[in-house]
Design a protein around this motif. Structure first.
Motif, PDB file in Angstrom:
ATOM      1  N   SER A   1      -4.240 -18.573 -43.257  1.00 48.00           N
ATOM      2  CA  SER A   1      -5.181 -19.119 -42.262  1.00 48.00           C
ATOM      3  C   SER A   1      -4.662 -20.470 -41.756  1.00 48.00           C
TER       4      SER A   1
ATOM      5  N   SER B   1      -2.017 -19.616 -39.220  1.00 42.40           N
ATOM      6  CA  SER B   1      -2.517 -19.246 -37.876  1.00 42.40           C
ATOM      7  C   SER B   1      -2.936 -20.499 -37.120  1.00 42.40           C
TER       8      SER B   1
ATOM      9  N   TRP C   1      -1.596 -21.627 -33.410  1.00 44.53           N
ATOM     10  CA  TRP C   1      -2.423 -21.977 -32.233  1.00 44.53           C
ATOM     11  C   TRP C   1      -2.041 -23.354 -31.720  1.00 44.53           C
TER      12      TRP C   1
ATOM     13  N   TRP D   1       5.016 -13.284 -37.101  1.00 43.79           N
ATOM     14  CA  TRP D   1       5.636 -14.609 -37.205  1.00 43.79           C
ATOM     15  C   TRP D   1       6.749 -14.552 -38.245  1.00 43.79           C
TER      16      TRP D   1
ATOM     17  N   PHE E   1      -0.484 -10.794 -38.170  1.00 44.49           N
ATOM     18  CA  PHE E   1      -1.894 -11.083 -37.913  1.00 44.49           C
ATOM     19  C   PHE E   1      -2.448 -10.021 -36.981  1.00 44.49           C
TER      20      PHE E   1
ATOM     21  N   ARG F   1      -6.033  -8.900 -34.792  1.00 45.00           N
ATOM     22  CA  ARG F   1      -7.241  -9.506 -34.235  1.00 45.00           C
ATOM     23  C   ARG F   1      -8.405  -8.528 -34.254  1.00 45.00           C
TER      24      ARG F   1
ATOM     25  N   TRP G   1      -9.009 -13.475 -36.746  1.00 43.96           N
ATOM     26  CA  TRP G   1      -7.671 -12.964 -37.045  1.00 43.96           C
ATOM     27  C   TRP G   1      -7.539 -12.773 -38.540  1.00 43.96           C
TER      28      TRP G   1
ATOM     29  N   GLY H   1      -4.681 -12.222 -41.436  1.00 41.82           N
ATOM     30  CA  GLY H   1      -3.236 -12.319 -41.614  1.00 41.82           C
ATOM     31  C   GLY H   1      -2.816 -11.926 -43.006  1.00 41.82           C
TER      32      GLY H   1
END
Ligand SMILES: Cc1cc2nc3c(=O)[nH]c(=O)nc-3n(C[C@H](O)[C@H](O)[C@H](O)COP(=O)(O)O)c2cc1C
Length: 191
Positions: free
Chosen positions: A11, A14, A18, A164, A177, A179, A184, A186
């Protein structure tokens, strides 16, 4: 991009992704500012570099601009799935994003982005001839043209999946990840 990719939490990872995407929309040398956009062409895959103009949250959309007559627009009209590839050669981080694309042309969304575009960048979308049209010479200066936004298109990619990969100095890491709405989930995978 200054993000540190060293984390064991998906988390947190992610959040860093972003943040890195948001930073990449600022003018500057960030390598994630110019991702490769891949579409499905009639004869097979079709790729090109674009400028990442915006990244929205909580919509999780990637936004680029194009001339509405460009080949990629015809391809996306036929098949709206597209993949985006971001690569930072210094950090050795790759991000692949699967998206479903929406095209905005001659509508309120296109108009909004057109009005935000600096005047010196508008000329790129005012060419009288469509991109790819043969010409007798390489041309001297910028495009001449219509003076309005009639060929300006906004490409909006709704992010669906991420992959990633980091080739760090002492270890390699990879995460996926998926959605669901604006959440999301992961998980780590073998690089
Ligand atoms: C650094 C760089 C940035 C580019 N940015 C864009 C862009 O934001 N939008 C765009 O339509 N084309 C951009 N291009 C041009 C595309 O890579 C491509 O040549 C052009 O859009 C025609 O592609 P198509 O025939 O697949 O539509 C860029 C090219 C480079 C080298």
């Amino acid at each position: 991009m200054n993000a540190s990719w060293e984390t064991r939490s998906v988390s947190e990872l992610s959040d860093r992704i972003w943040h890195a995407l948001s930073s990449a929309t600022e003018p500057g040398p960030d390598p994630w500012r110019t991702p490769v956009l891949a579409t499905v062409g009639t004869g097979g895959p079709s790729v090109r570099t674009v400028v990442l103009r915006a990244f929205t949250r909580p919509g999780f959309e990637l936004i680029a601009f194009s001339d509405a007559r460009a080949g990629k627009i015809l391809e996306l009209d036929r098949n709206p799935t597209a993949a985006w590839l971001f690569y930072d050669p210094t950090a050795r981080v790759q991000l692949r994003v699967a998206t479903r694309m929406r095209l905005h042309w001659r509508d309120a969304v296109a108009q909004t982005y057109w009005h935000r575009l600096p005047e010196d960048q508008r000329a790129r979308y005012r060419s009288l001839a469509a991109p790819g049209t043969p010409r007798p010479d390489p041309g001297e200066s910028g495009a001449t043209g219509f003076g309005d936004e009639s060929q300006f298109a906004v490409l909006i990619g709704e992010m669906e999946e991420l992959d990633w990969l980091w080739l760090g100095p002492s270890h390699h890491r990879r995460a996926r990840f998926r959605r669901s709405e604006s959440d999301w989930s992961g998980y780590w995978v073998e690089p």
